[in-house]
Design a protein around this motif. Structure first.
Motif, PDB file in Angstrom:
ATOM      1  N   VAL A  11       0.830  -1.202  -0.019  1.00  0.00           N
ATOM      2  CA  VAL A  11       0.008  -0.010  -0.025  1.00  0.00           C
ATOM      3  C   VAL A  11       0.792   1.279   0.029  1.00  0.00           C
ATOM      4  CG1 VAL A  11      -1.782   1.450   1.408  1.00  0.00           C
ATOM      5  CG2 VAL A  11      -2.176  -1.051   0.986  1.00  0.00           C
ATOM      6  N   ILE A  12       2.012   1.325   0.881  1.00  0.00           N
ATOM      7  CA  ILE A  12       3.023   2.359   0.741  1.00  0.00           C
ATOM      8  C   ILE A  12       3.444   2.729  -0.343  1.00  0.00           C
ATOM      9  CG2 ILE A  12       5.024   3.285   1.899  1.00  0.00           C
ATOM     10  CD1 ILE A  12       4.076   2.043   4.466  1.00  0.00           C
ATOM     11  N   LEU A  13       3.958   1.462  -1.201  1.00  0.00           N
ATOM     12  CA  LEU A  13       4.726   1.554  -2.407  1.00  0.00           C
ATOM     13  C   LEU A  13       3.646   2.261  -3.529  1.00  0.00           C
ATOM     14  CD1 LEU A  13       6.628  -1.644  -2.418  1.00  0.00           C
ATOM     15  CD2 LEU A  13       7.828   0.802  -1.929  1.00  0.00           C
ATOM     16  N   PHE A  14       2.425   1.597  -3.512  1.00  0.00           N
ATOM     17  CA  PHE A  14       1.802   2.081  -4.855  1.00  0.00           C
ATOM     18  C   PHE A  14       0.768   3.028  -4.453  1.00  0.00           C
ATOM     19  CE2 PHE A  14       2.960  -2.391  -5.637  1.00  0.00           C
ATOM     20  CZ  PHE A  14       3.267  -2.219  -7.202  1.00  0.00           C
ATOM     21  N   THR A  15       0.789   3.716  -3.511  1.00  0.00           N
ATOM     22  CA  THR A  15       0.253   5.175  -3.322  1.00  0.00           C
ATOM     23  C   THR A  15       1.219   6.320  -3.117  1.00  0.00           C
ATOM     24  OG1 THR A  15       0.348   5.013  -0.803  1.00  0.00           O
ATOM     25  CG2 THR A  15      -1.676   3.826  -2.010  1.00  0.00           C
ATOM     26  N   SER A  16       0.704   7.149  -4.018  1.00  0.00           N
ATOM     27  CA  SER A  16       1.736   8.503  -4.027  1.00  0.00           C
ATOM     28  C   SER A  16       0.744   9.634  -3.246  1.00  0.00           C
ATOM     29  CB  SER A  16       1.929   8.972  -5.347  1.00  0.00           C
ATOM     30  OG  SER A  16       0.746   9.334  -6.007  1.00  0.00           O
ATOM     31  N   CYS A  17       1.750  10.306  -2.685  1.00  0.00           N
ATOM     32  CA  CYS A  17       1.171  11.703  -1.780  1.00  0.00           C
ATOM     33  C   CYS A  17       1.650  12.775  -2.741  1.00  0.00           C
ATOM     34  CB  CYS A  17       1.721  11.447  -0.218  1.00  0.00           C
ATOM     35  SG  CYS A  17       1.102   9.998   0.323  1.00  0.00           S
ATOM     36  N   SER A  18       0.689  13.782  -2.391  1.00  0.00           N
ATOM     37  CA  SER A  18       1.223  15.053  -2.860  1.00  0.00           C
ATOM     38  C   SER A  18       2.064  15.564  -1.879  1.00  0.00           C
ATOM     39  CB  SER A  18       0.002  15.881  -3.182  1.00  0.00           C
ATOM     40  OG  SER A  18       0.379  17.158  -3.540  1.00  0.00           O
ATOM     41  N   ASP A  19       3.238  15.835  -2.025  1.00  0.00           N
ATOM     42  CA  ASP A  19       4.305  16.267  -1.283  1.00  0.00           C
ATOM     43  C   ASP A  19       4.553  17.812  -1.414  1.00  0.00           C
ATOM     44  OD1 ASP A  19       5.962  16.006  -3.679  1.00  0.00           O
ATOM     45  OD2 ASP A  19       7.301  14.988  -2.596  1.00  0.00           O
ATOM     46  N   ILE A  20       3.889  18.598  -2.515  1.00  0.00           N
ATOM     47  CA  ILE A  20       4.138  20.034  -2.737  1.00  0.00           C
ATOM     48  C   ILE A  20       2.896  20.615  -2.255  1.00  0.00           C
ATOM     49  CG2 ILE A  20       4.425  21.734  -4.578  1.00  0.00           C
ATOM     50  CD1 ILE A  20       5.886  19.746  -6.129  1.00  0.00           C
ATOM     51  N   LEU A  21       3.060  21.583  -1.279  1.00  0.00           N
ATOM     52  CA  LEU A  21       2.173  22.555  -0.616  1.00  0.00           C
ATOM     53  C   LEU A  21       2.489  24.199  -1.008  1.00  0.00           C
ATOM     54  CD1 LEU A  21       2.339  20.765   2.851  1.00  0.00           C
ATOM     55  CD2 LEU A  21       1.044  20.335   0.969  1.00  0.00           C
ATOM     56  N   PHE A  22       1.657  24.837  -0.946  1.00  0.00           N
ATOM     57  CA  PHE A  22       1.608  26.086  -1.076  1.00  0.00           C
ATOM     58  C   PHE A  22       1.267  27.061   0.074  1.00  0.00           C
ATOM     59  CE2 PHE A  22       0.484  23.666  -4.987  1.00  0.00           C
ATOM     60  CZ  PHE A  22       1.113  23.991  -5.810  1.00  0.00           C
ATOM     61  N   THR A  23       1.784  28.434   0.043  1.00  0.00           N
ATOM     62  CA  THR A  23       1.394  29.141   1.089  1.00  0.00           C
ATOM     63  C   THR A  23       0.049  29.854   0.962  1.00  0.00           C
ATOM     64  OG1 THR A  23       2.711  31.156   0.049  1.00  0.00           O
ATOM     65  CG2 THR A  23       3.729  29.708   1.979  1.00  0.00           C
ATOM     66  N   SER A  24      -0.529  29.982  -0.225  1.00  0.00           N
ATOM     67  CA  SER A  24      -1.854  30.612  -0.591  1.00  0.00           C
ATOM     68  C   SER A  24      -2.748  29.488  -1.580  1.00  0.00           C
ATOM     69  CB  SER A  24      -1.948  32.056  -1.021  1.00  0.00           C
ATOM     70  OG  SER A  24      -0.874  31.763  -2.238  1.00  0.00           O
ATOM     71  N   PRO A  25      -3.781  29.593  -1.692  1.00  0.00           N
ATOM     72  CA  PRO A  25      -4.641  28.817  -2.715  1.00  0.00           C
ATOM     73  C   PRO A  25      -4.275  29.194  -4.031  1.00  0.00           C
ATOM     74  CG  PRO A  25      -6.284  29.742  -1.063  1.00  0.00           C
ATOM     75  CD  PRO A  25      -4.747  30.334  -0.844  1.00  0.00           C
ATOM     76  N   GLN A  26      -4.093  27.998  -5.055  1.00  0.00           N
ATOM     77  CA  GLN A  26      -3.912  28.108  -6.326  1.00  0.00           C
ATOM     78  C   GLN A  26      -4.900  27.731  -7.306  1.00  0.00           C
ATOM     79  OE1 GLN A  26      -0.672  29.226  -7.110  1.00  0.00           O
ATOM     80  NE2 GLN A  26      -0.644  29.738  -4.895  1.00  0.00           N
ATOM     81  N   PRO A  27      -4.753  28.359  -8.462  1.00  0.00           N
ATOM     82  CA  PRO A  27      -3.800  29.351  -8.979  1.00  0.00           C
ATOM     83  C   PRO A  27      -3.973  30.530  -8.703  1.00  0.00           C
ATOM     84  CG  PRO A  27      -5.027  28.569 -10.775  1.00  0.00           C
ATOM     85  CD  PRO A  27      -5.585  27.697  -9.754  1.00  0.00           C
ATOM     86  N   SER A  28      -3.197  31.437  -8.440  1.00  0.00           N
ATOM     87  CA  SER A  28      -3.372  32.951  -7.970  1.00  0.00           C
ATOM     88  C   SER A  28      -4.186  33.619  -9.077  1.00  0.00           C
ATOM     89  CB  SER A  28      -1.987  33.438  -7.654  1.00  0.00           C
ATOM     90  OG  SER A  28      -1.164  33.581  -8.775  1.00  0.00           O
ATOM     91  N   PHE A  29      -3.828  33.282 -10.398  1.00  0.00           N
ATOM     92  CA  PHE A  29      -4.668  34.148 -11.622  1.00  0.00           C
ATOM     93  C   PHE A  29      -6.090  33.821 -11.470  1.00  0.00           C
ATOM     94  CE2 PHE A  29      -2.617  30.134 -13.419  1.00  0.00           C
ATOM     95  CZ  PHE A  29      -3.833  29.860 -14.207  1.00  0.00           C
ATOM     96  N   ALA A  30      -6.705  32.510 -10.858  1.00  0.00           N
ATOM     97  CA  ALA A  30      -8.217  31.998 -10.808  1.00  0.00           C
ATOM     98  C   ALA A  30      -8.885  32.816  -9.910  1.00  0.00           C
ATOM     99  CB  ALA A  30      -8.381  30.762 -11.076  1.00  0.00           C
ATOM    100  N   LYS A  31     -10.177  33.064 -10.185  1.00  0.00           N
ATOM    101  CA  LYS A  31     -10.917  33.501  -8.893  1.00  0.00           C
ATOM    102  C   LYS A  31     -11.408  32.558  -8.254  1.00  0.00           C
ATOM    103  CE  LYS A  31     -12.526  37.672 -11.493  1.00  0.00           C
ATOM    104  NZ  LYS A  31     -13.595  38.448 -12.314  1.00  0.00           N
TER     105      LYS A  31
END
Length: 200
Positions: A11-31
């Motif tokens: 389970v650990i090998l075949f599941t991936s995690c999003s390891d990139i986080l942001f300081t504000s909601p993205q994308p900044s150009f979208a409302k």
């Protein structure tokens, strides 16, 4: 005991995690959006190949992901959209934003979840990157990268590279409908065979 350990490892090998986080909601150009388009709504399994690991339930103003409920009116959930993309920004326990990106069906057979992780994205291309080190006492912990002040061009790079880490979202209602259709066909075949044997 060995089977449980092997299963846990798989389970650990075949599941991936999003390891990139942001300081504000993205994308900044979208409302920010006040609701979620019907194209993205439903209950889904995230198809990761061997395992359907995560369940994602999306309504017009809520999502449930990994057993946690988020509502648009809450401070920990921001929805944005752009073209055929839906961006679900979820605030985590570190007060940073995890981004779930969904591409709607016009460009894929199913809706598709795009994950941003450092295996496909060169975080060295960004000026302001902080890291949260993995907790060495927790085997499921991993290093997280926090991106600050992401501009439009950088976000397009993230979006393009995250397409290398994508998973189909299998709509559960469709799976149930297909299973019912198969049962109906099997029942019909059984009735035909039964009628043939009684006629003989």
């Amino acid at each position: 005991m060995q089977k449980i350990s092997l299963f846990t490892l798989l389970v650990i090998l075949f599941t991936s995690c999003s390891d990139i986080l942001f300081t504000s909601p993205q994308p900044s150009f979208a409302k920010n959006s006040s609701d979620i388009s019907e194209d993205f709504q439903g209950k889904f399994n995230v198809d990761r190949g061997l395992y359907s690991y995560d369940t994602l339930n999306i309504t017009d103003n809520t999502i449930t992901f990994n057993g946690i409920d988020y509502t648009i009116s809450d401070d920990n959930f921001v929805v944005k959209s752009w073209g055929n993309y839906l961006f679900l920004n979820l605030k985590d326990s570190t007060q940073k934003w995890q981004l779930l990106t969904i591409l709607s069906a016009p460009h894929s057979l199913n809706n598709t979840l795009l994950e941003m992780n450092s295996s496909t994205i060169d975080v060295g291309r960004f000026n302001n990157v902080d890291t949260i080190a993995a907790d060495t006492t927790n085997p499921n912990s991993y290093t997280k990268y926090i991106l600050n002040e992401v501009n439009t061009l950088q976000f397009h790079y993230l979006l393009r590279m995250s397409s290398k880490s994508q998973f189909d979202l299998i709509r559960l209602e469709e799976v149930i409908a297909v299973e019912e259709e198969i049962e109906d066909e099997e029942s019909l075949e059984s009735d035909i065979e039964e009628n043939l044997t009684t006629e003989e």
